[in-house]
Design an enzyme around this catalytic site. Sequence first.
Site, mmCIF file in Angstrom:
data_model
loop_
_atom_site.group_PDB
_atom_site.id
_atom_site.type_symbol
_atom_site.label_atom_id
_atom_site.label_comp_id
_atom_site.label_asym_id
_atom_site.label_seq_id
_atom_site.Cartn_x
_atom_site.Cartn_y
_atom_site.Cartn_z
ATOM 1 N N ASN A 36 -5.441 10.406 -0.139
ATOM 2 C CA ASN A 36 -6.048 10.315 1.182
ATOM 3 C C ASN A 36 -7.367 9.556 1.123
ATOM 4 O O ASN A 36 -8.084 9.613 0.130
ATOM 5 C CB ASN A 36 -6.320 11.728 1.730
ATOM 6 C CG ASN A 36 -5.046 12.531 1.890
ATOM 7 O OD1 ASN A 36 -4.343 12.409 2.874
ATOM 8 N ND2 ASN A 36 -4.741 13.354 0.894
ATOM 9 N N LYS A 87 2.216 10.623 -1.799
ATOM 10 C CA LYS A 87 3.313 11.411 -1.230
ATOM 11 C C LYS A 87 4.684 10.869 -1.635
ATOM 12 O O LYS A 87 5.723 11.483 -1.340
ATOM 13 C CB LYS A 87 3.177 11.471 0.288
ATOM 14 C CG LYS A 87 1.940 12.229 0.747
ATOM 15 C CD LYS A 87 1.750 12.168 2.238
ATOM 16 C CE LYS A 87 0.542 13.000 2.665
ATOM 17 N NZ LYS A 87 -0.726 12.550 2.066
ATOM 18 N N ILE A 114 0.867 -1.181 0.000
ATOM 19 C CA ILE A 114 0.000 0.000 0.000
ATOM 20 C C ILE A 114 0.901 1.228 0.000
ATOM 21 O O ILE A 114 1.569 1.526 0.993
ATOM 22 C CB ILE A 114 -0.928 0.030 1.233
ATOM 23 C CG1 ILE A 114 -1.714 -1.277 1.349
ATOM 24 C CG2 ILE A 114 -1.860 1.230 1.164
ATOM 25 C CD1 ILE A 114 -2.592 -1.583 0.164
ATOM 26 N N LEU A 137 -11.078 9.028 3.093
ATOM 27 C CA LEU A 137 -11.973 9.798 3.955
ATOM 28 C C LEU A 137 -12.129 9.135 5.314
ATOM 29 O O LEU A 137 -12.442 7.951 5.412
ATOM 30 C CB LEU A 137 -13.354 9.926 3.302
ATOM 31 C CG LEU A 137 -13.400 10.747 2.016
ATOM 32 C CD1 LEU A 137 -14.758 10.597 1.341
ATOM 33 C CD2 LEU A 137 -13.120 12.207 2.303
#
Length: 611
Positions: free
Chosen positions: A446, A408, A404, A448
């Site tokens: 990102n 970034k 995973i 939620l």
Amino acid sequence: MIRIVLLALVYSALFVAALLLAYEVRFDFLIPESYRDQRWWALLYVLPLKLLALFCFGQFRGLLSFFRVPDLNRTFAALFLCSLIFFAIRIFPAPGLVDIPRGIILADLLFSTVGLVGFRMVLRIYREKKGAGPREKHQRHRVVVIGAGSTGAALAADLLARPQLGLHPVVFLDDDPEKKGRQIHGVPIWGNPEQLEDAAERFSATRIVIAVPTLQARRIREILKTAGNVGLETVIVPSLHELSSGRIRVEEMRRVEVEDLLGRESVPIKVDLIRKIVEGQTVLVTGAGGSIGSELVRQLATLSPKKLLLIDAAENALFEIVEEMREGFPGVDLESWVLDYREWAITRRILETQPPSVIFHAAAYKHVPLMESQPREAVLNNFLGTYQLSKLAIEFGVERFVLISTDKAINPTSVMGCSKRMAEIALQSLQRESQNTKFLAVRFGNVLGSSGSVIPTFRRQIARGGPVTVTHPEVTRYFMTISEAVGLVLQAASLGEGGEIFLLEMGDPIKIIDLARQMIQLSGYEPETEIEIEITGLRPGEKLFEELNYDTETSDETNHPRIRRLQCLSARTERFEEWIAELEKDLLTLSREELKKKIAERVPEYQPFVE
């Protein structure tokens, strides 16, 4: 036990009355002498058979005053089965059993069904009337229901049946023009959601319920904007993913959350491809208690794995997902360890004794500012740990290793992002020497509501009255729901041939300051006036915007529209193991700044923050 005895007495009285009435009706209330005794003898086997059938069909266990169509179906099925048995006795006579005439059997079925249903309906009506109490005790909200489909109809029926809740549906609005002018449970379908303002005024509405579980985020935003214009509170039924029961209950309504506004139309996952790599296989998940790891466990459990192996260093998080699995998936063989996966003796023992076919590596440190002050931990966990676990995967014949990763990792300015990019490079390096293990990474932004993300932080700040802190007015991030991200990770895992980096299509980036404003409004406050938004400045390692791939990387389509396969940069893997050995030796002696410069040797695009 007393309840069952009382029910049996009530049901017996109903069945006796039904059979006696059936005889009376069959003979026009002039029963021949030969049949007068027969009806009493018939009761000797009719009564216990009907009671047994009702018991087997669950009609002694349910709450009597809660009676719906499924209860009616089960009641009729039980009585109809009894009638078939009575007909069978006519065809194949049994010694000592009375031969009941056909007309009486049919009439008895009718009267028994009407009697039982009537009894249950009377109890339901009594419950609703008693629950309602005096009308003046309840504040009655006049409700506009958005959506005149099955969900809206079930919701309206529940609200009408329970006036004590103080929610009275007065009008439906639906996009289907053919429904306009019709009624559901006596409530008119007046128009479409664009006419919300007019409907609210005409029907004196005080609340809105969105009853379309599949409604797109764009439509929810439009409805909320209109509702805000007329000052109406809006609630929503859960999404299809959240619904676990067969019908909608009033208790499942909730306030509109920011996740509803940021979600997007789902694209089906090709489960058959995922099942091929999971079904009947042992699967290991590291970081199994985290946001991504726990959702991986949930979705893997639905794919019939042979066994799930869960590793997480956080005891409470691991306990929660293990308990959830035991309750929701009791048939799934599961074993868990409270363990830092870098305790290699134990991890090696696990892989040796229960070799998995697939490893999903979700264990990672992810908080950018925190890792800037502790680069050693980021490198140890996110990079070196991943590298060593990957080597164990090769040693023990793991078929697929799925990392995973994160957005970034692209042109990183943080040590966290750089450590994840190094992990990607490590997998590409190992793929060159691995013949049997397929290594792949899945890169996305990102999710939620994940632990430590901006949304829970904003919620806490709003709850205490503000201010809501945003690092920069122009900062943007990509968002997707946890369930969608994990579904796509599983899909990518089924597509990998080894050495790839898969990129999840994240949609459009969201301005964080706009997200803050939306969350403040959803909480019932006015941004800047009631809840202040404070600009604090970018923190060490943070960027204004995230990227999902390098400019020099190209991507190919896969057989899923939201997954792309990257044609990756040629990773710098020369003398890789020697460099890792040097890094491990220097970890304890290098300063923060020196360590950042050291890892930049392998990721030259890394722009470290130096104090």
